[in-house]
Design an enzyme around this catalytic site. Structure first.
Site, mmCIF file in Angstrom:
data_model
loop_
_atom_site.group_PDB
_atom_site.id
_atom_site.type_symbol
_atom_site.label_atom_id
_atom_site.label_comp_id
_atom_site.label_asym_id
_atom_site.label_seq_id
_atom_site.Cartn_x
_atom_site.Cartn_y
_atom_site.Cartn_z
ATOM 1 N N HIS A 137 0.801 -1.229 0.000
ATOM 2 C CA HIS A 137 0.000 0.000 0.000
ATOM 3 C C HIS A 137 0.836 1.282 0.000
ATOM 4 O O HIS A 137 0.308 2.347 -0.335
ATOM 5 C CB HIS A 137 -0.927 0.035 1.221
ATOM 6 C CG HIS A 137 -1.980 -1.015 1.224
ATOM 7 N ND1 HIS A 137 -2.852 -1.212 0.169
ATOM 8 C CD2 HIS A 137 -2.303 -1.954 2.166
ATOM 9 C CE1 HIS A 137 -3.679 -2.210 0.469
ATOM 10 N NE2 HIS A 137 -3.351 -2.691 1.662
ATOM 11 N N ASP A 172 -3.646 -10.842 -1.763
ATOM 12 C CA ASP A 172 -4.051 -10.224 -0.503
ATOM 13 C C ASP A 172 -5.534 -9.860 -0.605
ATOM 14 O O ASP A 172 -6.028 -9.579 -1.692
ATOM 15 C CB ASP A 172 -3.196 -8.970 -0.291
ATOM 16 C CG ASP A 172 -3.260 -8.404 1.111
ATOM 17 O OD1 ASP A 172 -4.309 -7.864 1.481
ATOM 18 O OD2 ASP A 172 -2.242 -8.473 1.827
ATOM 19 N N HIS A 174 -6.793 -7.187 0.275
ATOM 20 C CA HIS A 174 -6.841 -5.766 -0.078
ATOM 21 C C HIS A 174 -6.195 -5.513 -1.437
ATOM 22 O O HIS A 174 -5.228 -6.180 -1.803
ATOM 23 C CB HIS A 174 -6.134 -4.924 0.989
ATOM 24 C CG HIS A 174 -6.722 -5.055 2.362
ATOM 25 N ND1 HIS A 174 -6.233 -5.945 3.290
ATOM 26 C CD2 HIS A 174 -7.765 -4.421 2.952
ATOM 27 C CE1 HIS A 174 -6.945 -5.846 4.412
ATOM 28 N NE2 HIS A 174 -7.877 -4.939 4.231
ATOM 29 N N ASP A 261 -4.340 -12.431 4.617
ATOM 30 C CA ASP A 261 -5.613 -11.945 5.146
ATOM 31 C C ASP A 261 -6.786 -12.356 4.263
ATOM 32 O O ASP A 261 -7.939 -12.041 4.571
ATOM 33 C CB ASP A 261 -5.586 -10.420 5.344
ATOM 34 C CG ASP A 261 -5.044 -9.667 4.143
ATOM 35 O OD1 ASP A 261 -4.815 -10.289 3.094
ATOM 36 O OD2 ASP A 261 -4.840 -8.441 4.267
#
Length: 479
Positions: A137, A172, A174, A261
């Site tokens: 990120h 992931d 995200h 995750d």
């Protein structure tokens, strides 16, 4: 097919000792747990184990702004109240707190990814693993989503010194927004992210319609998913899309971000993948027998993170692991059953067959646009580089001058044509890197886009970095 892959594994015990603070979901301690689980299964005996170097500030500044790197270097928990303006500017705060040894933490996990890329570049291994990396990120000038330095972008920049095209894959939960943004305007990197999208889920980007721009149009692939996706749905979609991507894009190296995750029961996640389902993606990518850099990423139920990345280390080593966890320093974390695998859960999958089919059709349609675009050109580049690497010094000199002349002639004939923009120097580097930066810049027209000024600055500077790194890596060998 390679008879036996050579695996390089990077780990520094100090990376797991940092503490983000009370109630913060990011627990670097999961890295210590992973490593000890790897040791307990004797996987270290089948790999080359390396302690990564601590990335230098100058290395971090290959992508990040110098003032941001310098700020991370000097900020301390006991002094942060004196830098409130800078904290807001660089987005440090609740999600990305200031903690003891913050900069050293960034240096270690980033150094591991850079070292992994370098070993792959030098053909010293076939697969390189850095479970501490994968912080996807972080942006050029700011922290985001528990990420401070984007080690993935820096690792990809390193791979681009030796590889014409790099494929980035992200599983992931995200969206891999920081990596996508860095390479949004280039076709030298294709980014493919499978992630939860909608319902204000962080970071809020990653719609299937976000496809890249300019030279990078159609080279950003987003697979937005809904809550509860299971092994069958996820792996079927993953294999279909990745197979087509590799067939069309023909990368010469792959970076795989294995954020855990996306597992069932994650503290921040909403998918329903078992460890076997997650690991099946790793196994599938490995089968393409391309230089492979594997990193960690998210994952906030730390015992499941350790399980997952240990299983995937075994997958990369072609080693099936017993389900009973051996004795190790963190055995109590895996009570009461002390088993390696975790199943998916009985929760609703909101990804209907019709929805997944629609996403697949959209992605395939986007890929169709590049089927005949860079492939011919890039195959020719690959052939030229192959010839160049095997040629004598005299022939190399002749080839460089011939290509340089051709490039300049093309510029004078098509100074403003979009077609000529495809001959961006970074695509035919390193054979043209002796051309001066001034000449290169004169041949490239930077157009305005609909994206923000910040994103344009990030991606433009990334491409400048690629050109410069190519030049530094190869100029000594081109006479």
């Amino acid at each position: 097919m390679r008879s036996k892959d050579k695996i390089a594994y990077f780990y520094d015990g100090d990376v797991g000792s940092v503490y983000f603070g009370p109630n913060h979901p990011m627990k670097p301690h999961r890295l210590c747990m992973t490593h000890h689980l790897v040791l307990s299964y004797d996987l270290h005996k089948k790999m080359e184990i390396y302690r990564p170097h601590k990335a230098y500030p100058s290395e971090l500044a290959q992508f990040h702004s110098e003032d941001y790197v310098e700020f991370l270097h000097r900020i301390r928990p006991d002094t942060q109240n004196s830098f409130r303006t800078e904290l807001a500017r660089f987005n440090l705060g609740e999600d990305c707190p200031v903690f003891e040894n913050l900069f050293e933490f960034c240096q270690i996990y980033t150094g591991g990814t850079i070292d992994a890329a370098r070993r792959l570049n030098n053909q010293l291994c076939d697969v390189a693993i850095n479970w501490a990396g994968g912080l996807h990120h972080a942006k050029k000038c700011e922290a985001s989503g528990f990420c401070y330095i984007n080690d993935l972008v820096l690792g990809i920049l390193e791979l681009l010194k030796h590889h014409a095209r790099v494929l980035y894959i992200d599983i992931d939960v995200h969206h891999g927004d920081g990596v996508e943004e860095a390479f949004y305007f280039t076709d030298r990197v294709m980014t493919v992210s499978f992630h939860k999208f909608g319902d204000l889920f962080f970071p809020g980007t990653g719609d299937v319609k976000e496809i890249g721009e300019r030279e990078g149009k159609f080279y950003a692939i987003n697979v937005p998913l809904k809550d509860g996706i299971d092994d069958t749905s996820f792996t079927r979609l993953f294999k279909t899309i990745i197979s087509k991507v590799i067939e069309i894009y023909q990368p010469s190296a792959i970076v795989l971000q294995c954020g855990a995750d996306s597992l069932a029961g994650d503290r921040l996640g909403c998918f329903n993948l078992s460890i076997d389902g997650h690991a099946e993606c790793v196994k599938f990518v490995k089968k393409f027998n391309l230089p492979l850099l594997v990193t960690g990423g998210g994952g906030y139920t730390k015992e499941n993170v350790a399980r997952c990345w240990t299983v995937e280390t075994g997958v990369l080593l072609d080693t099936e692991l017993p389900n009973k966890i051996p004795q190790n320093e963190y055995l109590e974390y895996f009570a009461p059953d002390y088993s390696l695998k975790i199943p998916s859960r009985l929760i609703e999958n909101f990804n209907s067959k019709s929805y997944l089919s629609t996403i697949k059709v959209q992605v395939m349609e986007n890929l169709r646009h590049i089927q005949h675009a860079p492939s011919v050109q890039m195959q020719e580049v690959g052939t030229l580089l192959s010839i160049f690497s095997k040629s004598s010094v005299q022939y190399k000199s002749l080839l460089v001058w011939s290509l340089r002349s051709l490039f300049i002639l093309c510029f004078f004939k098509y100074p403003n044509e979009n077609e000529f923009c495809r001959f961006h120097p970074t695509f035919i580097s390193p054979t043209l890197t002796k051309m001066s930066r001034t000449q290169m810049n004169e041949c490239i027209s930077i157009h305005k886009t609909r994206k923000s000024r910040g994103m344009m600055s990030t991606t433009t500077e990334t491409m400048t970095t690629i050109t410069r790194l190519d030049h530094e890596a190869h100029s000594d060998g081109i006479q």
